[in-house]
Motif scaffolding. Structure first.
Motif, short mmCIF file in Angstrom:
data_model
loop_
_atom_site.label_atom_id
_atom_site.label_comp_id
_atom_site.label_asym_id
_atom_site.label_seq_id
_atom_site.Cartn_x
_atom_site.Cartn_y
_atom_site.Cartn_z
N TRP A 1 -15.45 9.22 20.86
CA TRP A 1 -15.81 9.22 19.53
C TRP A 1 -17.35 8.80 19.71
O TRP A 1 -17.93 9.49 18.68
N VAL A 2 -17.69 7.98 20.39
CA VAL A 2 -19.19 7.70 20.52
C VAL A 2 -19.92 8.72 20.89
O VAL A 2 -21.05 9.09 20.50
N ARG A 3 -19.41 9.71 22.21
CA ARG A 3 -20.16 10.93 22.60
C ARG A 3 -20.17 11.90 21.33
O ARG A 3 -21.23 12.43 21.22
N SER A 4 -19.19 11.98 20.72
CA SER A 4 -19.31 12.88 19.57
C SER A 4 -20.39 12.39 18.49
O SER A 4 -21.10 13.45 18.07
N ILE A 5 -20.53 11.37 18.30
CA ILE A 5 -21.67 10.87 17.20
C ILE A 5 -22.92 11.24 17.97
O ILE A 5 -23.74 11.61 17.21
N GLN A 6 -23.11 10.83 19.15
CA GLN A 6 -24.31 10.96 19.94
C GLN A 6 -24.95 12.38 19.81
O GLN A 6 -25.95 12.77 19.63
N ARG A 7 -23.77 13.36 19.92
CA ARG A 7 -24.13 14.70 20.04
C ARG A 7 -24.40 15.43 18.73
O ARG A 7 -25.39 15.98 18.39
N GLN A 8 -23.49 14.99 17.68
CA GLN A 8 -23.54 15.48 16.42
C GLN A 8 -24.36 14.81 15.42
O GLN A 8 -24.92 15.39 14.56
N TYR A 9 -24.51 13.44 15.60
CA TYR A 9 -25.45 12.69 14.56
C TYR A 9 -26.50 11.80 15.42
O TYR A 9 -26.23 10.63 15.17
N PRO A 10 -27.33 12.21 16.21
CA PRO A 10 -28.12 11.49 16.94
C PRO A 10 -29.10 10.41 16.22
O PRO A 10 -29.17 9.33 16.58
N GLN A 11 -29.20 10.70 15.00
CA GLN A 11 -29.98 9.92 13.92
C GLN A 11 -29.33 8.84 13.81
O GLN A 11 -29.93 7.56 13.20
N LEU A 12 -27.75 8.46 13.88
CA LEU A 12 -27.06 7.28 13.69
C LEU A 12 -27.35 6.26 14.84
O LEU A 12 -26.80 5.20 14.68
N VAL A 13 -27.73 6.86 15.99
CA VAL A 13 -27.64 5.87 16.96
C VAL A 13 -28.97 5.34 17.29
O VAL A 13 -29.98 5.98 17.01
N ARG A 14 -29.24 3.78 17.35
CA ARG A 14 -30.22 3.30 17.49
C ARG A 14 -31.21 3.53 18.53
O ARG A 14 -30.56 3.95 19.66
N PRO A 15 -32.52 3.49 18.36
CA PRO A 15 -33.32 3.74 19.63
C PRO A 15 -33.00 3.01 20.80
O PRO A 15 -32.72 2.02 20.69
#
Length: 92
Positions: free
Chosen positions: A49-63
């Motif tokens: 799930w986390v990998r999917s978010i990081q790939r598809q929605y990188p703007q949701l991951v804190r710097p």
């Protein structure tokens, strides 16, 4: 269990909203995978799930928490409407 999931997502730079969506998704499914088999380890599903978010929605991951990805995904200018996915699953 939700507190453990929130901690897991937080360590990876994601918000509690994302952890709650993960929890609600699998809670609705009875903690089964796409083949209706019981999950043996929720962390394996959470990692995907986390990998999917990081790939598809990188703007949701804190710097500082963005994983190095092989694909060059360009973030969109607008944030996705992820809660809509949960609503669709609930109505389906």
């Amino acid at each position: 269990m939700l507190k453990d999931i929130e901690a897991y997502f937080n360590e990876r730079g994601l918000s509690t909203v994302e952890s709650e969506q993960f929890f609600n998704f699998y809670e609705l499914r009875g903690w089964t995978n796409a083949r209706c088999q019981k999950l043996s380890n929720w962390k394996l599903a959470a990692a995907a799930w986390v990998r999917s978010i990081q790939r598809q929605y990188p703007q949701l991951v804190r710097p500082g928490h963005q994983a190095s990805l092989k694909s060059q995904h360009k973030p969109t200018e607008t944030l996705p409407i992820r809660p809509l996915i949960l609503v669709i699953l609930l109505l389906h």
